[in-house]
Design an enzyme around this catalytic site. Structure first.
Site, PDB file in Angstrom:
ATOM      1  N   HIS A 117      -6.058   3.135  -3.748  1.00  0.00           N
ATOM      2  CA  HIS A 117      -5.936   3.318  -2.295  1.00  0.00           C
ATOM      3  C   HIS A 117      -6.264   4.753  -1.901  1.00  0.00           C
ATOM      4  O   HIS A 117      -5.742   5.267  -0.909  1.00  0.00           O
ATOM      5  CB  HIS A 117      -4.524   2.952  -1.847  1.00  0.00           C
ATOM      6  CG  HIS A 117      -4.384   2.689  -0.371  1.00  0.00           C
ATOM      7  ND1 HIS A 117      -5.301   1.960   0.359  1.00  0.00           N
ATOM      8  CD2 HIS A 117      -3.413   3.055   0.525  1.00  0.00           C
ATOM      9  CE1 HIS A 117      -4.909   1.887   1.613  1.00  0.00           C
ATOM     10  NE2 HIS A 117      -3.780   2.555   1.753  1.00  0.00           N
ATOM     11  N   ASP A 145       0.814  -1.212   0.000  1.00  0.00           N
ATOM     12  CA  ASP A 145       0.000   0.000   0.000  1.00  0.00           C
ATOM     13  C   ASP A 145       0.851   1.268   0.000  1.00  0.00           C
ATOM     14  O   ASP A 145       2.028   1.256   0.368  1.00  0.00           O
ATOM     15  CB  ASP A 145      -0.893   0.037   1.246  1.00  0.00           C
ATOM     16  CG  ASP A 145      -2.024  -0.975   1.175  1.00  0.00           C
ATOM     17  OD1 ASP A 145      -2.029  -1.794   0.242  1.00  0.00           O
ATOM     18  OD2 ASP A 145      -2.890  -0.940   2.069  1.00  0.00           O
ATOM     19  N   HIS A 167       3.728  -2.344   3.057  1.00  0.00           N
ATOM     20  CA  HIS A 167       3.718  -0.978   2.526  1.00  0.00           C
ATOM     21  C   HIS A 167       5.016  -0.701   1.776  1.00  0.00           C
ATOM     22  O   HIS A 167       6.092  -1.115   2.223  1.00  0.00           O
ATOM     23  CB  HIS A 167       3.548   0.040   3.653  1.00  0.00           C
ATOM     24  CG  HIS A 167       2.240  -0.088   4.382  1.00  0.00           C
ATOM     25  ND1 HIS A 167       2.020  -1.048   5.343  1.00  0.00           N
ATOM     26  CD2 HIS A 167       1.084   0.613   4.272  1.00  0.00           C
ATOM     27  CE1 HIS A 167       0.773  -0.934   5.809  1.00  0.00           C
ATOM     28  NE2 HIS A 167       0.189   0.066   5.178  1.00  0.00           N
TER      29      HIS A 167
END
Length: 288
Positions: free
Chosen positions: A161, A110, A256
């Site tokens: 996102h 992400d 991430h």
């Protein structure tokens, strides 16, 4: 009927037909007007209609499609069938894992793309010939289009996102449309196809986000295993233990590649990915 009167009636009918044809032609080629009487701008290509070229004036040429209208209009009749995905149903909760995929797992990243960390993750995935999911933020994607293209070229799934990583439940519906619509627009403009998956920042969903995501053609995906790499400093060893400890058929791993110092995430991937493969896991991505 006397000849003189018949001639007058024929002349009147001919004049009426000519006026009608002229009115139809003028209506067809004149700009359409809204309720306020102002001329509506030409529809942008590939959205609600065929673009008629740039509008007059520098301000009109610089106009940008409003994110709130992105993909919330009827699609054009001439769009290639390959890019016409059915609108998914409105979910009440996100998907947490994959079912019926055997001994397979999904790796997801992400907040990127970030030129400091994303290339290292892509390099490792390429080395082991694995595909992953990247849920990108629009404000990062618009600054790093080459990384988006590299993701797509390697066969990874690029998801949505949001634009600026806000807490979705605290936003008005119009702002949620801006956040998701703007990001989908950047992805489609860069890759030629809009994202089919989205993930709410912080995993915070609400009814409006499910409705707007579905209207934009996206399915919601959460995760099964949180590596907690968003906690700084995140030790690579701890990340590896969480991934291997949570490994299971259909599991979705959250990591991430931006939003902070993600060097340990890159290091951990190089350690746990070969171990997963040696354990018989297949790293895959969901299909739609």
């Amino acid at each position: 009927m006397p000849n003189g009167r018949r001639t007058v009636l024929r002349l009147a009918a001919a004049l009426g037909a000519t006026a009608t044809v002229g009115a139809i032609a003028a209506d067809r080629f004149a700009p359409s007007e809204g309720a306020s009487g102002a001329a509506a701008p030409p529809a942008p290509p590939g959205r609600g209609g065929v673009g008629a070229g740039p509008a007059a004036g520098p301000q009109a040429q610089a106009a940008r499609l409003r994110p709130t209208s992105y993909r919330l209009q009827p699609m054009t009749a001439y769009a290639p069938p390959a890019f016409r995905h059915a609108v998914p149903p409105v979910r009440q909760r996100p998907f947490l894992s994959m079912s019926g995929v055997g001994r397979s797992m999904v790796l997801s990243f992400d907040d990127g793309p970030d030129p400091r960390y994303t290339p290292g993750i892509l390099e490792t995935l390429r080395h082991y010939d694995c595909r992953a999911m990247f849920f990108v933020c629009g404000e990062m994607a618009v600054e790093n289009p080459d990384l988006l293209r590299e993701m797509a070229d390697d066969g990874h799934v690029v998801g949505n996102h949001s634009w600026s990583h806000p807490l979705i439940p605290k936003l008005r519906p119009s702002r949620i449309r801006d956040e998701l619509g703007s990001t989908s627009e950047v992805v489609e403009r860069t890759l030629g196809t809009a994202p089919l998956w989205y993930r709410a920042p912080y995993g915070a969903w609400n009814r409006h986000s499910f409705e707007i995501g579905a209207a934009l053609g996206m399915e919601p995906l959460a995760w099964t295993v949180d590596t907690l790499d968003w906690k700084e400093p995140a030790a690579a060893g701890a990340i590896v233990r969480r991934v291997l400890g949570g490994a299971a058929p259909g599991a979705v791993v959250l990591s991430h590649d931006a939003g902070g110092n993600r060097a340990q995430t890159v290091t951990a991937l190089r350690r746990y990915l070969p171990e997963l493969l040696d354990s018989g896991y297949h790293i895959t991505v969901p299909r739609r």
